[in-house]
Enzyme design. Structure first.
Site, PDB file in Angstrom:
ATOM      1  N   GLU A 146     -14.009 -17.725  29.058  1.00 52.05           N
ATOM      2  CA  GLU A 146     -12.807 -17.281  29.794  1.00 52.05           C
ATOM      3  C   GLU A 146     -12.967 -18.089  31.081  1.00 52.05           C
ATOM      4  O   GLU A 146     -12.500 -19.370  31.098  1.00 52.05           O
ATOM      5  CB  GLU A 146     -12.988 -15.839  30.236  1.00 52.05           C
ATOM      6  CG  GLU A 146     -11.577 -15.376  30.655  1.00 52.05           C
ATOM      7  CD  GLU A 146     -11.436 -13.728  30.945  1.00 52.05           C
ATOM      8  OE1 GLU A 146     -10.363 -13.261  30.986  1.00 52.05           O
ATOM      9  OE2 GLU A 146     -12.688 -13.095  31.136  1.00 52.05           O
ATOM     10  N   ASP A 153     -19.297 -10.034  27.994  1.00 51.30           N
ATOM     11  CA  ASP A 153     -18.361 -10.179  28.944  1.00 51.30           C
ATOM     12  C   ASP A 153     -19.013  -9.352  30.188  1.00 51.30           C
ATOM     13  O   ASP A 153     -20.183  -8.988  30.054  1.00 51.30           O
ATOM     14  CB  ASP A 153     -17.426  -9.046  28.464  1.00 51.30           C
ATOM     15  CG  ASP A 153     -15.972  -8.990  29.133  1.00 51.30           C
ATOM     16  OD1 ASP A 153     -16.013  -9.869  30.200  1.00 51.30           O
ATOM     17  OD2 ASP A 153     -15.128  -8.379  28.600  1.00 51.30           O
ATOM     18  N   GLU A 210      -4.505 -11.675  29.797  1.00 49.33           N
ATOM     19  CA  GLU A 210      -4.533 -10.553  30.430  1.00 49.33           C
ATOM     20  C   GLU A 210      -4.147 -10.022  31.868  1.00 49.33           C
ATOM     21  O   GLU A 210      -3.567  -8.978  32.039  1.00 49.33           O
ATOM     22  CB  GLU A 210      -5.971  -9.850  30.370  1.00 49.33           C
ATOM     23  CG  GLU A 210      -6.370  -9.844  28.971  1.00 49.33           C
ATOM     24  CD  GLU A 210      -7.973  -9.333  28.947  1.00 49.33           C
ATOM     25  OE1 GLU A 210      -8.327  -8.125  29.118  1.00 49.33           O
ATOM     26  OE2 GLU A 210      -9.068 -10.297  29.365  1.00 49.33           O
ATOM     27  N   ASP A 252     -15.786 -14.758  38.774  1.00 49.55           N
ATOM     28  CA  ASP A 252     -15.430 -14.726  37.316  1.00 49.55           C
ATOM     29  C   ASP A 252     -14.599 -15.836  37.137  1.00 49.55           C
ATOM     30  O   ASP A 252     -13.819 -16.060  36.017  1.00 49.55           O
ATOM     31  CB  ASP A 252     -14.596 -13.419  36.773  1.00 49.55           C
ATOM     32  CG  ASP A 252     -13.449 -13.246  37.713  1.00 49.55           C
ATOM     33  OD1 ASP A 252     -12.802 -14.041  38.462  1.00 49.55           O
ATOM     34  OD2 ASP A 252     -12.806 -11.971  37.572  1.00 49.55           O
TER      35      ASP A 252
END
Length: 642
Positions: free
Chosen positions: A455, A406, A461, A184
């Site tokens: 992202e 996502d 976050e 990610d």
């Protein structure tokens, strides 16, 4: 890595409708002195001020290498190039068979990013090699003022790609700002005094090296479903970083098909050149979306960190967020997870979501107040073609303007094919896109301009971010494309600049994102009227970006120009409290600069009148920062919003 102020140079920007359509136009360059096929090294030079690429074959074993130099200084030592397929080894025992050259020049516009108007000026050289058995490979290089890139072109029937030899060997005296790799792309960046120091392991492609020949940022471009994404591997003590494919899996090439690989790129120059570069986009294919009039970047009120799951299942809560966005003049509100789940449940999709859902009512309510709605989707809803069409067509019919997709968490070839399918479908349904749990831009925002942001970053976050990480991002991850860090969450107790509201405010400009998702609560903004006032002025896009000063991992101050001519400035700093001297390289004449800094009782706004090129002293607290806006000054002017 000493502090290096940005050296700003005027850049010609010539754009007409015709030139925008000629973004990939090519013309024959002046004749070059081409070596004979027996020569063992060849130079590729770009426009004036460019680095030089040197392609070579080792005379003993025929191994190809590529080096990068600036004048007499080394950016990259001779570094391995080549790849291995099922049927041939193109990493050794090669013979040079010829070279051809051309210019790649033109212009294009971008819906997002550091600037709207872009120019392309590169020299391309194609080197042809063959193995002793007669297998052929072309090494295509491009050189521009801000970088060097190369890729491989294989003819038909060479089979799957098993591995690449591609690597980057750094000269002695190089230091690094680099982060460990995870699918990610959300791990932290850290600074190392030597490029050999990072431990043995895998690292993200967007690694920055300060070499004797200048800064060097590693990147890739033009990645699609014909290939997998890549990352770097490194052995502690080695100056070489190798390119590794996803899980070391072969890249599948259909029988009888030719293959053109992604670009392996080095963005290089002084710190300003690298930070302001659009080289990754310049290498990418032109836009596949003919009509981009529906694509509108801009700030958004993002409700996840503000309201969590409960807000995602409440029409009344979402209406209140819409009201707040409308009051602030923000064009978007983003509804995150929960809106299509069964009430009270968080992992069960309501089977009647198309007919028994409050989203159409929210879209109508928001539209009446001048606010558009974007919604969150789990990527698995879009894997099956029929299901993908059902979801996207329904959202378009409702009037939703964008999707936040996502949890892809993979850069495999299969997942890159999924990106291809989703990008085509969202463009067809006029839905803007924000990818989370995702790959990084890799030039996709030029080819698919409805992609507002990715992202692919350790963002707001996270609970483990550091001030060093914040000061590294403008020189690493954000160089290659829009970055959805989601700044502005003043209420979060985990942010590294928790004591610096001014630093948090500055991140909204320092970090570029086509949709700048503001992550705070309405209450946190109302408690900070100077922050709220500043955020109300944020423009939808940027005309130009300039690095004012910076030291990767320690400090960064960027200025971005709005379409109305004002410059917005954001700065972040790691370390002790200090007074920072910021060069005001905004243009000639007098400027009114309104700074927002941390005071004993909260944010403090102060006006300063300076001349272009002057230095402005700005106080910042420990691990803090600041925000500012600059406008043309005239007698009696006291505010940039008047």
């Amino acid at each position: 890595m000493p502090a290096i102020p940005a050296l700003l140079r005027p850049r010609p920007l010539v754009l007409t409708l015709c030139s925008a359509l000629l973004a990939s136009a090519v013309a024959a360059p002046p004749a070059l002195a081409d070596p004979t096929p027996q020569a063992k090294s060849w130079k590729v030079s770009g426009p004036p001020g460019s680095p030089t690429a040197v392609v070579a074959l080792d005379p003993t074993d025929g191994r190809p290498t590529l080096a990068v130099r600036r004048g007499d200084r080394t950016v990259l030592e001779p570094s391995p190039v080549g790849l291995v397929t099922e049927r041939a080894d193109f990493t050794k025992e090669l013979t040079f068979t010829g070279r051809s050259d051309r210019k790649v020049a033109g212009s294009y516009t971008s819906t997002t990013g550091k600037s709207e108007r872009r120019t392309v000026d590169m020299t391309e050289s194609r080197f042809r090699f063959r193995t002793a058995a007669g297998a052929r490979v072309d090494l295509v290089t491009r050189v521009a003022r801000d970088g060097v890139a190369y890729r491989y072109v294989l003819p038909r029937d060479e089979g799957d790609v098993l591995s690449e030899a591609s690597a980057f060997t750094l000269p002695t005296g190089t230091d690094a700002v680099i982060g460990k790799y995870r699918p990610d792309n959300e791990l932290l960046f850290s600074r190392y005094a030597s490029a050999t120091q990072p431990t043995t392991g895998t690292y993200m492609m967007q690694a920055l090296f300060n070499t004797p020949g200048g800064q060097a940022l590693i990147a890739e471009s033009d990645v699609n479903g014909s290939y997998s994404g890549a990352h770097l591997t490194h052995e502690e003590g080695s100056p070489t970083y190798k390119v590794a494919l996803w899980n070391d899996e072969p890249v599948q090439v259909p029988d009888g098909s030719a293959l053109t690989t992604p670009w392996r790129a080095v963005i290089t120059g002084d710190l300003a050149t690298v930070t302001e570069s659009t080289f990754v986009d310049d290498l990418a294919p032109p836009s596949r979306v003919r009509d981009t009039s529906w694509i509108k970047p801009g700030p958004a009120l993002w409700t996840w960190l503000a309201g969590g799951k409960e807000a995602g299942q409440s029409l009344e809560a979402q209406k209140k967020y819409v009201d707040y966005a409308a009051e602030r003049g923000w064009p978007y509100e983003v509804v995150d997870a929960g809106w299509y789940y069964k009430p009270g449940e968080w992992d069960v999709i309501d089977p009647d979501w198309q007919t028994n859902n409050w989203m159409p009512e929210l879209v109508r309510y928001a539209a009446a107040k001048g606010v558009k709605i974007q919604v969150w989707l789990h990527y698995t809803l879009l894997t099956d073609p029929a299901e993908r069409e059902k979801w996207l067509s329904t959202l378009e019919r409702w009037g939703v303007k964008g999707v936040k997709i996502d949890f892809m968490d993979s850069e495999s070839q299969e997942r890159m094919r999924w990106y291809d399918d989703v990008l085509e479908a969202t463009a067809r349904h006029h839905l803007m896109v924000n990818f989370h749990g995702s790959t990084i831009p890799k030039g996709l925002q030029r080819t698919w301009p409805q992609v507002m942001t990715f992202e692919g970053v350790g963002g707001e976050e996270k609970r483990t971010n550091t001030a060093e990480h914040l000061a590294a991002l403008p020189f690493t991850r954000n160089v290659i494309g829009s970055m959805d860090f989601t700044p502005g969450a003043f209420h979060r107790p985990y942010r590294p600049n928790v004591n610096s509201d001014a630093g948090e405010l500055g991140l909204t400009v320092l970090y570029e994102s086509g949709i700048q998702n503001l992550a705070g609560t309405p209450e946190s903004y109302d408690a900070r009227p100077e922050a709220r006032r500043y955020l109300e002025q944020l423009p939808a896009r940027w005309e130009h970006t300039r690095l004012l000063t910076g030291d990767p991992g320690r400090s960064a101050v960027l200025a971005r120009q709005a379409p109305d001519g004002r410059w917005f400035i954001g700065g972040t700093f790691a370390g002790a409290a200090q007074t920072v001297d910021v060069p005001m390289r905004l243009g000639s004449g007098r400027w009114l600069v309104e700074t927002v800094t941390d005071g004993p009782s909260g944010l403090v706004r102060a006006p300063h009148v300076v001349r272009g090129g002057d230095t402005l002293a700005v106080p910042v607290i420990a691990d803090g920062g600041f925000a500012a806006v600059a406008c043309r000054w005239w007698q009696g002017r006291t505010s940039c919003d008047s």
